[in-house]
Design a protein around this motif. Structure first.
Motif, PDB file in Angstrom:
ATOM      1  N   TYR A  17      70.906  52.999 -14.270  1.00 25.50           N
ATOM      2  CA  TYR A  17      70.158  53.019 -13.014  1.00 25.50           C
ATOM      3  C   TYR A  17      68.661  52.982 -13.273  1.00 25.50           C
ATOM      4  O   TYR A  17      68.175  53.544 -14.251  1.00 25.50           O
ATOM      5  N   ALA A  18      67.963  52.340 -12.323  1.00 29.54           N
ATOM      6  CA  ALA A  18      66.504  52.346 -12.284  1.00 29.54           C
ATOM      7  C   ALA A  18      66.107  52.528 -10.824  1.00 29.54           C
ATOM      8  O   ALA A  18      66.921  52.316  -9.921  1.00 29.54           O
ATOM      9  N   VAL A  19      64.866  52.911 -10.601  1.00 29.17           N
ATOM     10  CA  VAL A  19      64.365  53.032  -9.229  1.00 29.17           C
ATOM     11  C   VAL A  19      62.966  52.432  -9.191  1.00 29.17           C
ATOM     12  O   VAL A  19      62.182  52.581 -10.128  1.00 29.17           O
ATOM     13  N   SER A  20      62.693  51.721  -8.111  1.00 27.88           N
ATOM     14  CA  SER A  20      61.413  51.037  -7.941  1.00 27.88           C
ATOM     15  C   SER A  20      60.957  51.203  -6.503  1.00 27.88           C
ATOM     16  O   SER A  20      61.750  51.568  -5.633  1.00 27.88           O
ATOM     17  N   GLY A  21      59.714  50.872  -6.264  1.00 31.46           N
ATOM     18  CA  GLY A  21      59.241  50.913  -4.894  1.00 31.46           C
ATOM     19  C   GLY A  21      57.766  50.601  -4.788  1.00 31.46           C
ATOM     20  O   GLY A  21      57.089  50.400  -5.791  1.00 31.46           O
ATOM     21  N   GLY A  22      57.329  50.557  -3.542  1.00 33.55           N
ATOM     22  CA  GLY A  22      55.923  50.311  -3.282  1.00 33.55           C
ATOM     23  C   GLY A  22      55.656  50.246  -1.795  1.00 33.55           C
ATOM     24  O   GLY A  22      56.578  50.224  -0.985  1.00 33.55           O
ATOM     25  N   ALA A  80      61.495  62.781   3.646  1.00 34.93           N
ATOM     26  CA  ALA A  80      60.194  62.837   2.968  1.00 34.93           C
ATOM     27  C   ALA A  80      59.056  62.356   3.872  1.00 34.93           C
ATOM     28  O   ALA A  80      57.889  62.438   3.485  1.00 34.93           O
ATOM     29  N   GLU A  81      59.412  61.865   5.067  1.00 32.80           N
ATOM     30  CA  GLU A  81      58.441  61.316   6.012  1.00 32.80           C
ATOM     31  C   GLU A  81      57.579  60.244   5.356  1.00 32.80           C
ATOM     32  O   GLU A  81      56.366  60.168   5.562  1.00 32.80           O
ATOM     33  N   LEU A  82      58.240  59.408   4.555  1.00 41.26           N
ATOM     34  CA  LEU A  82      57.559  58.324   3.842  1.00 41.26           C
ATOM     35  C   LEU A  82      57.800  57.020   4.597  1.00 41.26           C
ATOM     36  O   LEU A  82      58.884  56.450   4.539  1.00 41.26           O
ATOM     37  N   HIS A  83      56.782  56.588   5.327  1.00 44.11           N
ATOM     38  CA  HIS A  83      56.875  55.383   6.141  1.00 44.11           C
ATOM     39  C   HIS A  83      56.111  54.243   5.470  1.00 44.11           C
ATOM     40  O   HIS A  83      55.220  54.474   4.652  1.00 44.11           O
ATOM     41  N   ASP A  84      56.460  53.020   5.840  1.00 44.62           N
ATOM     42  CA  ASP A  84      55.798  51.825   5.315  1.00 44.62           C
ATOM     43  C   ASP A  84      55.818  51.804   3.788  1.00 44.62           C
ATOM     44  O   ASP A  84      54.810  51.540   3.125  1.00 44.62           O
ATOM     45  N   HIS A  85      56.985  52.092   3.252  1.00 42.78           N
ATOM     46  CA  HIS A  85      57.203  52.151   1.810  1.00 42.78           C
ATOM     47  C   HIS A  85      58.663  51.784   1.555  1.00 42.78           C
ATOM     48  O   HIS A  85      59.546  52.274   2.257  1.00 42.78           O
ATOM     49  N   VAL A  86      58.916  50.934   0.595  1.00 47.30           N
ATOM     50  CA  VAL A  86      60.284  50.548   0.261  1.00 47.30           C
ATOM     51  C   VAL A  86      60.674  51.205  -1.066  1.00 47.30           C
ATOM     52  O   VAL A  86      59.853  51.318  -1.975  1.00 47.30           O
ATOM     53  N   ILE A  87      61.923  51.675  -1.133  1.00 48.93           N
ATOM     54  CA  ILE A  87      62.479  52.199  -2.384  1.00 48.93           C
ATOM     55  C   ILE A  87      63.727  51.393  -2.703  1.00 48.93           C
ATOM     56  O   ILE A  87      64.588  51.185  -1.846  1.00 48.93           O
ATOM     57  N   VAL A 110      66.278  58.359  -6.282  1.00 53.13           N
ATOM     58  CA  VAL A 110      65.254  58.442  -5.225  1.00 53.13           C
ATOM     59  C   VAL A 110      64.421  59.706  -5.418  1.00 53.13           C
ATOM     60  O   VAL A 110      63.187  59.666  -5.283  1.00 53.13           O
ATOM     61  N   ARG A 111      65.054  60.799  -5.744  1.00 55.83           N
ATOM     62  CA  ARG A 111      64.322  62.046  -5.986  1.00 55.83           C
ATOM     63  C   ARG A 111      63.311  61.843  -7.125  1.00 55.83           C
ATOM     64  O   ARG A 111      62.162  62.286  -7.035  1.00 55.83           O
ATOM     65  N   HIS A 112      63.743  61.176  -8.185  1.00 55.77           N
ATOM     66  CA  HIS A 112      62.849  60.887  -9.313  1.00 55.77           C
ATOM     67  C   HIS A 112      61.631  60.089  -8.836  1.00 55.77           C
ATOM     68  O   HIS A 112      60.488  60.421  -9.169  1.00 55.77           O
ATOM     69  N   TYR A 113      61.883  59.069  -8.034  1.00 51.28           N
ATOM     70  CA  TYR A 113      60.783  58.235  -7.526  1.00 51.28           C
ATOM     71  C   TYR A 113      59.817  59.065  -6.681  1.00 51.28           C
ATOM     72  O   TYR A 113      58.602  58.987  -6.875  1.00 51.28           O
ATOM     73  N   LEU A 114      60.359  59.851  -5.773  1.00 48.06           N
ATOM     74  CA  LEU A 114      59.506  60.653  -4.902  1.00 48.06           C
ATOM     75  C   LEU A 114      58.697  61.679  -5.681  1.00 48.06           C
ATOM     76  O   LEU A 114      57.518  61.908  -5.381  1.00 48.06           O
ATOM     77  N   GLU A 115      59.292  62.289  -6.701  1.00 50.53           N
ATOM     78  CA  GLU A 115      58.571  63.261  -7.513  1.00 50.53           C
ATOM     79  C   GLU A 115      57.443  62.598  -8.308  1.00 50.53           C
ATOM     80  O   GLU A 115      56.383  63.199  -8.502  1.00 50.53           O
ATOM     81  N   GLN A 116      57.664  61.362  -8.780  1.00 49.27           N
ATOM     82  CA  GLN A 116      56.637  60.666  -9.552  1.00 49.27           C
ATOM     83  C   GLN A 116      55.462  60.228  -8.682  1.00 49.27           C
ATOM     84  O   GLN A 116      54.376  59.990  -9.195  1.00 49.27           O
ATOM     85  N   ARG A 117      55.670  60.113  -7.375  1.00 50.72           N
ATOM     86  CA  ARG A 117      54.594  59.715  -6.455  1.00 50.72           C
ATOM     87  C   ARG A 117      53.599  60.844  -6.230  1.00 50.72           C
ATOM     88  O   ARG A 117      52.493  60.606  -5.783  1.00 50.72           O
ATOM     89  N   ARG A 118      53.991  62.071  -6.466  1.00 50.97           N
ATOM     90  CA  ARG A 118      53.123  63.233  -6.165  1.00 50.97           C
ATOM     91  C   ARG A 118      51.945  63.308  -7.082  1.00 50.97           C
ATOM     92  O   ARG A 118      51.848  62.918  -8.148  1.00 50.97           O
TER      93      ARG A 118
END
Length: 118
Positions: A17-22, A80-87, A110-118
């Protein structure tokens, strides 16, 4: 547009697995990020590139064959109230069915991605 990729974060019974977004404010921007990811041969050959986003208050998602996984991503974006963002959660099938564990891996990705955004 900036695509962030966290590769090889989970491995289970051969599946990887991998996770990406922006940031993405429109469906076209979300599609552009997905296209950017798929330009990488490794991701183009993945079994599933499941994604979700909340664009202008509307939830959009695509399971890409991983039934139910995009809904999990969408729910986590809402919490996470993360709008205008794709994961995007990418899976390379390893030959063995994971059953319900595949959903746990989507959550962990997804948790990994959200934690790395902080």
């Amino acid at each position: 547009m900036t695509l962030t990729i966290h590769d090889k974060i989970i491995s289970d019974r051969g599946s990887k697995y991998a996770v990406s977004g922006g940031p993405a404010a429109t469906r076209a921007e979300a599609a552009a990020l997905l296209a950017e990811l798929r330009r990488n041969k490794r991701f183009a050959k993945a079994t599933h590139n499941t994604w979700a986003a909340i664009l202008s208050g509307e939830g959009v998602k695509d399971d890409d064959g991983e039934s139910g996984a995009a809904q999990i991503i969408l729910q986590m974006l809402e919490r996470a109230e993360l709008h205008d963002h794709v994961i995007i959660v990418t899976r390379w099938y390893g030959g063995k069915h994971l059953g319900g564990d595949r959903f746990r891996h989507v959550v962990d990705a997804v948790r990994h991605y959200l934690e790395q955004r902080r």
